[in-house]
Design a protein around this motif. Structure first.
Motif: not given
Length: 442
Positions: A187-197
């Motif tokens: 569902a996050l396709a086309g979005k900007h996602v930040v992963v911390v770790g």
């Protein structure tokens, strides 16, 4: 004291196993579970497939408890969290019956009529376990804390406390401490996602989101590391003694090298600002990331010691693990498979008959093995029953390669990872929907 129960906090794998061992020893367990069902923490990652195979996820005493019901153990395979619950943990809880009490959140543990300053007669006084406030009190002869660490995620803030604005971002839903399921990632396709770790949980979230970016190039994934790139940034790779663990590093590095994931290093988060429903992470050095639609913080967990504030516990000042155990679980020196079996002696505290077990016994150390936990509770049950020789005896043989329990790869849309596990062959081919958790709540 002899007529009082042994209170076990938490109905996860270790809490249920502790109850089974106590029953075999003729002791009366009472398991207090904050959730409405057993293994409530595992339910939050129930789509994930474990690194450990079935035989290493079943406690011997719990299996014996289930035998009269016609239950049979799986001989092989790597279950998902859902399968672990349905095929083992829920049946154990059902077999324990009224000895498991749900909706019972422990808020404090003390000694009857004595705060932590009072020494005379302390060891002879029963424990008093407060449930959901001071209105409900349960007296106990001993307390085994198997509450785990799942509910205490480490923050994104680089100082060990939430960054400025982090709590607001979490409350808004933009920031989460839970790894995405496959549908959520899609569902996050086309979005900007930040992963911390930087751990295996973060690696596999990066792999999963990188697959989304492969299918939809308009998706942007930023992987944030507090440290710079070093030899062990991506783990041991093909040289890792646990092939599937090594494969996580290989696949996450490929996602970066292929340009599907942007790696940002040396980024120590200081503040998180919400701007029109998106989150902007800023570092101590003044750098800021582009606004993110979702921030996934996977920086590990820590123990909740608040309800033990009246107990005399001796913890290592760095790991927050029992002082007699800390040296053998230091993540700088040991992996989960190289930790020596341990039990009542190593887990003892200045407070007699109080034990912290499972993932919580490891404090902030990042990996934990289910088999090691089952040995912990076997030894403690023997000690509480007065069988000190059995408590000292080691009844656990770890696999030569070691295994890191907590989770391996989740199923893809067509079950591609159905055979995945830590001892299978490593593959450098990214798999859709992969996900990893370094540990689980006990």
């Amino acid at each position: 004291m002899s007529v009082l129960p042994v209170v076990v906090v938490g109905a996860g794998p270790l809490g249920l196993a502790a109850a089974a061992h106590l029953m075999e020893r003729g002791l009366d367990p009472l398991v207090l579970e904050a959730g409405s069902r057993p293994a409530a923490a595992i339910e939050q990652w129930d789509h994930v497939r474990t690194f450990s195979p079935w035989p290493e996820l079943v406690d011997a005493a719990a299996a014996r408890l289930l035998e009269p019901t016609g239950w049979t153990a799986h001989a092989a395979g790597f279950p998902t969290g859902r399968e672990w619950i349905d095929d083992y943990l829920a049946p154990v809880a059902e077999a324990l019956g009224p000895r498991v009490r749900y909706g019972a959140r422990v808020t404090a543990v003390s000694r009857l009529g004595r705060d932590r300053l009072v020494s005379p007669g302390r060891a002879e006084a029963p424990f008093v376990v407060y449930v959901d406030g001071a209105e409900s009190r349960i007296r106990a002869r001993a307390v085994i804390d198997a509450s785990g660490t799942w509910g205490q995620p480490n923050p994104a803030g680089a100082d060990g406390v939430p960054a400025i604005g982090e709590r607001a971002a979490a409350a808004s839903g933009v920031l989460t401490y839970v790894p995405p399921t496959l549908p959520h990632a899609t569902a996050l396709a086309g979005k900007h996602v930040v992963v911390v770790g930087s751990g295996h949980s973060a690696m596999t979230a990066v792999i999963q989101l990188g697959e989304v970016a492969r299918k939809d190039p308009s998706t942007t994934v930023t992987w944030v590391l507090r440290r710079g790139v070093s030899e062990d940034t991506f783990g041991g790779g093909t040289a890792d003694e646990l092939p599937q663990r090594g494969a996580l590093g290989v696949r996450s590095r490929e996602a970066v090298d292929d340009g599907r994931v942007a790696l940002t290093t040396g980024f120590r988060t200081e503040r998180i600002d919400l701007i029109v429903g998106r989150a902007v992470l800023s570092a101590e050095d003044g750098r800021s990331l582009p606004p993110a639609d979702r921030v996934v913080v996977l920086t590990g967990f820590r123990p909740d010691l608040s309800f033990l504030s009246e107990m005399r516990i001796a913890l290592d000042p760095i790991l927050q693990a029992p002082v007699n155990l800390a040296g053998s679980i230091d993540p700088n020196l040991h992996s989960c498979g190289s930790v020596l079996p341990h039990g009542a002696a190593e887990l003892a505290h200045p407070e007699p008959n109080l034990y912290i077990v499972g993932m919580k016994s490891y404090g902030r150390a990042p990996t934990f093995l289910a088999m090691t936990g089952y040995e912990q509770v076997r030894s403690i049950a023997a000690e509480l029953a007065g069988d000190h020789e059995a408590a000292r005896r080691v009844e656990l043989t770890l696999p030569v390669t070691g295994v890191c329990n907590g989770a391996g790869l989740s199923d893809g849309p067509d079950g591609e990872d159905a055979g995945a596990g830590c001892c299978g062959p490593a593959s450098s081919t990214p798999r859709p929907g992969s996900l990893s958790l370094n540990h689980f709540g006990g």
